[in-house]
Scaffold this motif. Structure first.
Motif, PDB file in Angstrom:
ATOM      1  N   LYS A  56       0.829  -1.206   0.000  1.00 41.06           N
ATOM      2  CA  LYS A  56       0.000   0.000   0.000  1.00 41.06           C
ATOM      3  C   LYS A  56       0.864   1.257   0.000  1.00 41.06           C
ATOM      4  O   LYS A  56       0.590   2.206  -0.744  1.00 41.06           O
ATOM      5  CB  LYS A  56      -0.916  -0.020   1.228  1.00 41.06           C
ATOM      6  CG  LYS A  56      -1.902   1.121   1.287  1.00 41.06           C
ATOM      7  CD  LYS A  56      -2.811   0.972   2.509  1.00 41.06           C
ATOM      8  CE  LYS A  56      -3.790   2.127   2.614  1.00 41.06           C
ATOM      9  NZ  LYS A  56      -4.665   1.996   3.812  1.00 41.06           N
ATOM     10  N   LYS A  57       1.899   1.265   0.831  1.00 40.38           N
ATOM     11  CA  LYS A  57       2.792   2.430   0.877  1.00 40.38           C
ATOM     12  C   LYS A  57       3.494   2.640  -0.457  1.00 40.38           C
ATOM     13  O   LYS A  57       3.652   3.776  -0.917  1.00 40.38           O
ATOM     14  CB  LYS A  57       3.847   2.232   1.973  1.00 40.38           C
ATOM     15  CG  LYS A  57       3.323   2.277   3.394  1.00 40.38           C
ATOM     16  CD  LYS A  57       3.103   3.683   3.883  1.00 40.38           C
ATOM     17  CE  LYS A  57       2.764   3.691   5.363  1.00 40.38           C
ATOM     18  NZ  LYS A  57       2.337   5.016   5.831  1.00 40.38           N
ATOM     19  N   LEU A  58       3.912   1.538  -1.075  1.00 42.93           N
ATOM     20  CA  LEU A  58       4.633   1.625  -2.344  1.00 42.93           C
ATOM     21  C   LEU A  58       3.705   1.879  -3.524  1.00 42.93           C
ATOM     22  O   LEU A  58       4.181   2.113  -4.643  1.00 42.93           O
ATOM     23  CB  LEU A  58       5.427   0.343  -2.580  1.00 42.93           C
ATOM     24  CG  LEU A  58       6.604   0.089  -1.635  1.00 42.93           C
ATOM     25  CD1 LEU A  58       7.187  -1.295  -1.860  1.00 42.93           C
ATOM     26  CD2 LEU A  58       7.688   1.150  -1.837  1.00 42.93           C
ATOM     27  N   PRO A 264      14.087   1.500   0.673  1.00 44.44           N
ATOM     28  CA  PRO A 264      13.884   2.791   1.358  1.00 44.44           C
ATOM     29  C   PRO A 264      12.655   3.480   0.780  1.00 44.44           C
ATOM     30  O   PRO A 264      12.296   3.275  -0.381  1.00 44.44           O
ATOM     31  CB  PRO A 264      15.165   3.564   1.042  1.00 44.44           C
ATOM     32  CG  PRO A 264      15.702   2.944  -0.207  1.00 44.44           C
ATOM     33  CD  PRO A 264      15.292   1.496  -0.171  1.00 44.44           C
ATOM     34  N   PHE A 265      12.020   4.306   1.587  1.00 41.46           N
ATOM     35  CA  PHE A 265      10.775   4.947   1.158  1.00 41.46           C
ATOM     36  C   PHE A 265      10.671   6.311   1.823  1.00 41.46           C
ATOM     37  O   PHE A 265      10.954   6.466   3.007  1.00 41.46           O
ATOM     38  CB  PHE A 265       9.577   4.076   1.552  1.00 41.46           C
ATOM     39  CG  PHE A 265       8.245   4.689   1.243  1.00 41.46           C
ATOM     40  CD1 PHE A 265       7.704   4.600  -0.022  1.00 41.46           C
ATOM     41  CD2 PHE A 265       7.533   5.368   2.234  1.00 41.46           C
ATOM     42  CE1 PHE A 265       6.457   5.168  -0.302  1.00 41.46           C
ATOM     43  CE2 PHE A 265       6.302   5.939   1.960  1.00 41.46           C
ATOM     44  CZ  PHE A 265       5.758   5.833   0.690  1.00 41.46           C
ATOM     45  N   TYR A 273      11.118   5.951   5.628  1.00 45.79           N
ATOM     46  CA  TYR A 273      11.539   4.662   6.166  1.00 45.79           C
ATOM     47  C   TYR A 273      12.811   4.195   5.454  1.00 45.79           C
ATOM     48  O   TYR A 273      12.926   4.319   4.233  1.00 45.79           O
ATOM     49  CB  TYR A 273      10.445   3.611   5.986  1.00 45.79           C
ATOM     50  CG  TYR A 273       9.111   4.003   6.567  1.00 45.79           C
ATOM     51  CD1 TYR A 273       8.824   3.755   7.909  1.00 45.79           C
ATOM     52  CD2 TYR A 273       8.141   4.630   5.786  1.00 45.79           C
ATOM     53  CE1 TYR A 273       7.595   4.121   8.455  1.00 45.79           C
ATOM     54  CE2 TYR A 273       6.912   5.002   6.321  1.00 45.79           C
ATOM     55  CZ  TYR A 273       6.649   4.747   7.654  1.00 45.79           C
ATOM     56  OH  TYR A 273       5.444   5.110   8.191  1.00 45.79           O
ATOM     57  N   ASP A 274      13.740   3.669   6.212  1.00 47.10           N
ATOM     58  CA  ASP A 274      14.968   3.142   5.623  1.00 47.10           C
ATOM     59  C   ASP A 274      14.763   1.746   5.048  1.00 47.10           C
ATOM     60  O   ASP A 274      15.356   1.387   4.036  1.00 47.10           O
ATOM     61  CB  ASP A 274      16.090   3.098   6.676  1.00 47.10           C
ATOM     62  CG  ASP A 274      16.520   4.482   7.109  1.00 47.10           C
ATOM     63  OD1 ASP A 274      16.455   5.413   6.277  1.00 47.10           O
ATOM     64  OD2 ASP A 274      16.909   4.651   8.277  1.00 47.10           O
ATOM     65  N   ASN A 275      13.939   0.953   5.708  1.00 44.22           N
ATOM     66  CA  ASN A 275      13.655  -0.418   5.267  1.00 44.22           C
ATOM     67  C   ASN A 275      12.144  -0.617   5.394  1.00 44.22           C
ATOM     68  O   ASN A 275      11.655  -1.124   6.405  1.00 44.22           O
ATOM     69  CB  ASN A 275      14.414  -1.435   6.114  1.00 44.22           C
ATOM     70  CG  ASN A 275      15.910  -1.160   6.132  1.00 44.22           C
ATOM     71  OD1 ASN A 275      16.416  -0.464   7.012  1.00 44.22           O
ATOM     72  ND2 ASN A 275      16.616  -1.688   5.161  1.00 44.22           N
TER      73      ASN A 275
END
Length: 333
Positions: A56-58, A264-265, A273-275
Motif C-alpha cells: 500500500k505504501k509503495l 527505502p521509502f 523509512y529506511d527499510n
C-alpha cells in the motif's frame, strides 16, 4: 441589438465548451493495468497486515497480488521456531499475560512475584521461578498456567525458556546441572495446574481469569487483541526473556517481496523509512526485526496496562541445547 449580442455570446460559450470536450476526448487514456503478478505467501497470520501495508505504501497493489496459502511451495515462505531454515525476518518475546485486577497486581508485588526490573527501573518484571517453585511445593499454586503445546512451532524455544527460568536465569551446562534442571522442568510440566494450549485455541481467548497466566509472544497477543477484542489484561515480561523467531525463504517471484522489505521509502504524507517492509512488520504486525528491536503499543496510548517495553533481559539460546526429546537445536538467531 441586445438580443443579437446575447445570441452571439451563447454561441461563443457553446463553441468553447465543445472545444473543451473535444480536447478531453483526445487525451490519451491511461493504459489498462496488466495482469497482476501473483506472489504466494506461506506465513503466519499476524504478518499479513505488515506485508499488505508495504504494498500500500509503495502504491503497487495494482501490480502485485499477495495470496496467502499453506502450500509448502509458496513463492515466499516464513518458518517459525528453532528448526526453521532461512534468513531471520522477525522475532517476538515470550511474555506472560495476567488479569488486570489492581488488587491482584498489588498482591503479586507484595509477594515479590512482580519485582523491580534489573534492566529498566521504571518497570516490574515477573519472577516466574517463584510460581514454578509454588507449583512444585506441597501447597501448590493458585494459578493455572497455560503454555504453548509441544506440537506447536513455539515449543522448543519455550522449553528453553523454562530451562533458563528453572536454573535462576542461567542456561544449564551439560557437564553440571542440565539433568537436574530438565527433571525440574518436567516435574513442573506435569503439575495438575499446568496445561498446554494449542495456537488455534489461544487465538480464541477473549478474557484472562484472575487465577490464570497465559504465555504467548507479544506479537500474537497483539493479533489476538485486534481480532478477538480481548480486554482486561496486563503484559508482564519475565526476569529472563526468550524470543520466538521467524525465518524466510523465497524463489525468484518471492524475491520481489523480499526486495520490498529492504526498500527505502520517503513520502511527505506517508513518512520516511529506511527499510519499508521491516518497518511495516514492526508497526502493523508488532514484530521485532533486525532494524527495529523495540515494540509498538497495540492499544490506544491511554491504555496504560499494556507494557510497551524496549528494554528487558533477553537471552540467547545456546547453539546446542537439550530438551525433553534430547535433540540438538540450532542457535535462535
Amino acid at each position: 441589438m441586445v438580443l443579437i449580442k446575447q445570441k452571439y455570446k451563447f454561441w461563443v460559450i457553446g463553441i468553447i465548451i465543445a472545444m473543451i470536450f473535444t480536447l478531453i476526448s483526445n487525451i490519451p487514456k491511461a493504459p489498462e493495468p496488466a495482469e497482476r503478478t501473483v506472489i504466494t505467501i506461506n506465513a503466519p497470520e499476524n504478518m499479513q497486515s505488515g506485508f499488505q501495508e508495504t504494498l500500500k505504501k509503495l502504491k503497487v497493489e495494482k501490480q502485485y497480488d499477495l495470496q496467502y496459502t499453506d502450500n509448502p511451495n509458496a513463492n515466499f515462505i516464513v518458518s517459525e521456531g528453532s528448526d526453521a531454515n532461512g534468513e531471520l525476518i522477525a522475532y517476538s518475546p515470550f511474555v506472560a499475560v495476567f488479569n488486570s485486577d489492581e488488587k491482584l497486581y498489588d498482591d503479586l508485588v507484595k509477594e515479590e512475584i512482580f519485582v523491580p526490573s534489573e534492566v529498566d527501573a521504571d518497570w516490574n518484571d515477573f519472577d516466574f521461578k517463584k510460581i514454578m517453585d509454588q507449583c512444585l511445593s506441597s501447597d501448590g499454586s493458585n494459578f493455572k498456567i497455560y503454555y504453548p503445546s509441544k506440537d506447536s512451532d513455539y515449543w522448543d524455544e519455550f522449553y528453553n525458556f523454562l530451562l533458563f527460568t528453572a536454573n535462576d536465569g542461567y542456561y544449564p551446562k551439560e557437564s553440571t546441572n542440565m539433568e537436574e534442571t530438565v527433571k525440574t522442568v518436567e516435574r513442573f510440566l506435569n503439575c495438575k495446574n499446568v496445561e498446554p494450549i494449542s495456537s488455534s485455541s489461544l487465538k480464541r481467548i477473549n478474557s484472562i481469569p484472575q487465577n490464570a497466566i497465559y504465555f504467548m509472544t507479544y506479537a500474537d497477543l497483539a493479533y489476538i487483541y485486534k481480532t478477538s477484542g480481548i480486554s482486561g489484561f496486563i503484559v508482564m515480561y519475565p526476569k529472563t526473556v526468550v524470543y520466538h523467531s521467524y525465518y524466510m525463504t523465497y524463489d525468484e517471484t518471492g524475491k520481489i517481496l523480499y526486495e520490498f522489505l529492504n526498500q527505502p521509502f520517503e513520502s511527505f504524507f506517508d513518512g520516511c523509512y529506511d527499510n519499508l517492509g521491516y518497518d511495516m512488520l514492526y508497526y502493523y504486525s508488532y514484530l521485532n526485526t533486525r532494524f527495529n528491536s523495540g515494540t509498538v503499543r497495540f492499544t490506544s496510548t491511554n491504555y496504560n496496562d499494556i507494557k510497551k517495553r524496549d528494554q528487558y533481559n533477553a537471552v540467547e539460546i545456546p547453539e546446542v541445547t537439550s530438551n525433553s526429546d534430547n535433540t540438538d537445536k540450532k542457535e535462535e538467531k
